[in-house]
Design a protein around this motif. Structure first.
Motif, short mmCIF file in Angstrom:
data_model
loop_
_atom_site.label_atom_id
_atom_site.label_comp_id
_atom_site.label_asym_id
_atom_site.label_seq_id
_atom_site.Cartn_x
_atom_site.Cartn_y
_atom_site.Cartn_z
N LEU A 350 0.83 -1.21 0.00
CA LEU A 350 0.00 0.00 0.00
C LEU A 350 0.87 1.26 0.00
O LEU A 350 0.53 2.25 -0.66
CB LEU A 350 -0.91 -0.01 1.22
N GLY A 351 1.98 1.23 0.74
CA GLY A 351 2.87 2.39 0.75
C GLY A 351 3.49 2.65 -0.61
O GLY A 351 3.59 3.80 -1.05
N VAL A 352 3.91 1.58 -1.30
CA VAL A 352 4.49 1.74 -2.63
C VAL A 352 3.44 2.27 -3.61
O VAL A 352 3.72 3.15 -4.43
CB VAL A 352 5.07 0.41 -3.12
N VAL A 353 2.21 1.78 -3.52
CA VAL A 353 1.14 2.26 -4.40
C VAL A 353 0.85 3.73 -4.14
O VAL A 353 0.69 4.53 -5.08
CB VAL A 353 -0.13 1.41 -4.21
N PHE A 354 0.79 4.13 -2.86
CA PHE A 354 0.52 5.52 -2.53
C PHE A 354 1.62 6.44 -3.04
O PHE A 354 1.35 7.49 -3.64
CB PHE A 354 0.37 5.67 -1.01
N LEU A 355 2.88 6.06 -2.80
CA LEU A 355 3.99 6.88 -3.28
C LEU A 355 4.06 6.92 -4.80
O LEU A 355 4.44 7.94 -5.39
CB LEU A 355 5.31 6.36 -2.71
N SER A 356 3.68 5.84 -5.46
CA SER A 356 3.63 5.85 -6.93
C SER A 356 2.59 6.84 -7.42
O SER A 356 2.79 7.55 -8.42
CB SER A 356 3.32 4.45 -7.45
N THR A 357 1.46 6.92 -6.73
CA THR A 357 0.44 7.90 -7.09
C THR A 357 0.96 9.32 -6.93
O THR A 357 0.73 10.19 -7.78
CB THR A 357 -0.81 7.69 -6.22
N VAL A 358 1.67 9.56 -5.83
CA VAL A 358 2.25 10.89 -5.63
C VAL A 358 3.25 11.21 -6.75
O VAL A 358 3.27 12.34 -7.27
CB VAL A 358 2.95 10.94 -4.26
N GLY A 359 4.05 10.24 -7.14
CA GLY A 359 4.99 10.46 -8.22
C GLY A 359 4.32 10.77 -9.54
O GLY A 359 4.77 11.63 -10.30
N LEU A 360 3.22 10.09 -9.85
CA LEU A 360 2.49 10.37 -11.08
C LEU A 360 1.88 11.76 -11.06
O LEU A 360 1.85 12.46 -12.09
CB LEU A 360 1.40 9.32 -11.29
N ILE A 361 1.40 12.19 -9.90
CA ILE A 361 0.85 13.54 -9.79
C ILE A 361 1.94 14.59 -10.04
O ILE A 361 1.72 15.59 -10.75
CB ILE A 361 0.20 13.75 -8.41
N LEU A 362 3.11 14.36 -9.49
CA LEU A 362 4.21 15.29 -9.73
C LEU A 362 4.61 15.33 -11.20
O LEU A 362 4.96 16.39 -11.73
CB LEU A 362 5.42 14.89 -8.89
N LEU A 363 4.54 14.18 -11.87
CA LEU A 363 4.87 14.16 -13.29
C LEU A 363 3.86 14.95 -14.12
O LEU A 363 4.23 15.59 -15.11
CB LEU A 363 4.91 12.71 -13.80
N LEU A 364 2.60 14.92 -13.73
CA LEU A 364 1.54 15.55 -14.52
C LEU A 364 1.32 17.02 -14.15
O LEU A 364 0.47 17.67 -14.76
CB LEU A 364 0.22 14.79 -14.33
N MET A 365 2.07 17.53 -13.18
CA MET A 365 1.90 18.92 -12.77
C MET A 365 3.25 19.64 -12.85
O MET A 365 3.83 20.03 -11.84
CB MET A 365 1.34 19.01 -11.36
N PRO A 366 3.77 19.83 -14.06
CA PRO A 366 5.10 20.44 -14.16
C PRO A 366 5.14 21.90 -13.75
O PRO A 366 6.18 22.41 -13.34
CB PRO A 366 5.44 20.28 -15.66
N ARG A 367 4.00 22.63 -13.87
CA ARG A 367 4.00 24.04 -13.55
C ARG A 367 3.64 24.34 -12.10
O ARG A 367 3.65 25.48 -11.68
CB ARG A 367 3.00 24.77 -14.47
N PHE A 368 3.27 23.31 -11.36
CA PHE A 368 2.86 23.52 -9.98
C PHE A 368 4.08 23.85 -9.12
O PHE A 368 5.08 23.16 -9.15
CB PHE A 368 2.16 22.27 -9.43
N ARG A 369 3.97 24.93 -8.35
CA ARG A 369 5.06 25.33 -7.47
C ARG A 369 4.50 25.58 -6.08
O ARG A 369 3.81 26.58 -5.85
CB ARG A 369 5.73 26.60 -7.99
N PRO A 370 4.73 24.68 -5.14
CA PRO A 370 4.16 24.85 -3.80
C PRO A 370 4.78 26.04 -3.10
O PRO A 370 5.94 26.38 -3.30
CB PRO A 370 4.52 23.53 -3.10
#
Length: 439
Positions: A350-370
């Motif tokens: 479950l941890g690997v799946v959750f972190l993979s989701t976070v990684g995909l979100i980062l890939l799809l949001m190149p302009r996002f700057r927290p």
């Protein structure tokens, strides 16, 4: 553990301290190739960083040979000497390539010879643990071919991913850290002395990368070049070969060989661990070969289709592209490490799946700057701080060249300062006031 940490620190210190003088030597020697079409940096940057990394490797092995516990590794095994012999040969080929740009096929032949030198001195795969089958002993020719193939693939995978500042050194450091934990667990928890060389190699490799990274982070002042990328690839492969082919799986657990395979994943994780630690570079290598052969080009023809190039093209900054590659490398390597410790835990999956989701979100949001909260403004880089409203600047009258304005300098033609900025730099305007109201 303290002796491993001491070896790591000595290796990192020697690499760090030598990188500055090596940079000056590279500039004097002219090891600064012109900007190529596939390059990301815009100014000539010296190479030959692998010289400092090689001497860091030598220092780490020298110190380890005089320590109380680690000296037994040199007495009971010839693998450290085999590693040093192969590393010296591959490092020499890399230095020549950084200076004279030797042919790709010649480099490939040198990589195979370096792997053969290590095989001749005992660093080879003797058997393979196959799930549901057991331990399969290899003949001399089979072990040699498999060892050479693993070394060549790992070297070129690391070499292919070396395209952004700090990328290759950081990814290999992450992989070496995961491999160190795995090999140290086998050596310390199960008392397998044959895993000690791989543990030592991983500690030295971490020191080499950590010592070089401060000089190589964006904007890089020096590149490791092929002398560095092929060197750390060979050390990484040597550790994987040492654990995979030298550790007897029957010593990990009691019972028969077949029941051992079914009992726990650590028996056959040596088959998977070398693949997981180079998963991202290996995927980039395979995609590059397929892409180039599909276009009718040579597999060794350079292009701008690597994974890090694609991250830049979709809008990620240089630093964020590197951090994303770090994230995926750490997720795969440490995920496999956690699975080897407890393969029955659902929380790991479950941890690997959750972190993979976070990684995909980062890939799809190149302009996002927290943006950091106000209380943390002084602890984060300026680009992540909150900015107040900026007043519109007053319209300025156009200036002409006769009034003292200097024309911007094109990227890539300024003096050698080691920077790798992505955009062109312009010189400041001449701010001297001209007195035109003389009476």
């Amino acid at each position: 553990m303290r002796e491993y940490l001491l070896t790591l620190c000595i290796t990192a210190a020697v690499t760090y301290l030598l990188t500055g003088p090596v940079r000056k030597f590279a500039i004097v020697a002219g090891a600064m190739p012109e900007i190529r079409a596939r390059d990301v940096h815009r100014e000539p940057t010296p190479r030959l960083g692998g010289i400092a990394m090689f001497f860091g490797l030598c220092a780490g092995l020298l110190v380890a040979g005089h320590l109380t516990n680690l000296s037994a590794v040199f007495e009971n095994s010839n693998e450290p000497r085999a590693l040093l012999s192969g590393a010296a040969l591959i490092w020499l080929i890399g230095v020549l390539d950084d200076k004279f740009e030797i042919d790709a096929l010649l480099k490939l032949g040198g990589q195979m010879i370096a792997a053969g030198v290590m095989v001749m001195q005992g660093l080879t795969i003797l058997w393979l643990p196959i799930p549901k089958v057991g331990t399969v002993a290899l003949t001399q020719w089979q072990g040699t071919l498999l060892t050479v193939a693993l070394v060549v693939i790992t070297i070129n995978a690391v070499n292919f991913v070396d395209g952004l500042d700090g990328l290759a050194a950081g990814m290999v450091c992450i992989a070496a850290a995961a491999f160190f934990m795995y090999a140290y667990r086998i050596w310390y928890s199960y008392g397998i002395e044959a895993a000690a060389p791989a543990t030592l190699f991983s500690a030295i490799l971490m020191g080499m990368c950590l010592g070089f990274l401060p000089h190589n982070m964006h904007p890089a002042r020096i590149f490791m070049g092929d002398s560095g990328s092929m060197l750390i690839g060979l050390v990484l492969a040597a550790g994987a070969i040492s654990v995979t082919g030298q550790v007897d799986p029957d010593n990990l657990f009691g019972g028969s060989e077949r029941s051992t395979v079914h009992q726990m994943v650590p028996l056959y994780i040596p088959l998977l661990m070398p693949l997981t630690i180079i998963a991202i570079p290996a995927a980039d290598l395979v995609l590059a070969i397929v892409r180039r052969t599909w276009r009718g080009q040579s597999p060794f023809a350079a292009d701008r289709g690597h994974l890090h190039h694609r991250l830049l093209e979709i809008g990620h900054s240089h630093s964020r592209a590197v951090l994303i590659m770090y994230f995926w490398s750490a997720l795969i390597a440490f995920g496999a490490l956690a699975y080897s410790v407890n393969s029955a835990s659902m929380w790991i999956v479950l941890g690997v799946v959750f972190l993979s989701t976070v990684g995909l979100i980062l890939l799809l949001m190149p302009r996002f700057r927290p943006r950091a909260p106000r209380w943390a403004q002084s602890f984060v880089p300026p680009r992540y701080r909150r900015r107040g409203p900026v007043a519109e600047p007053a319209a300025a009258t156009p200036r002409t060249a006769s009034e003292g304005e200097r024309t911007p300098v094109a990227a890539g033609v300024s003096g050698v300062n080691g920077a790798t900025a992505l955009g062109a730099r312009s010189r400041p305007l001449n701010r001297r006031k001209v007195d035109t109201t003389r009476s």
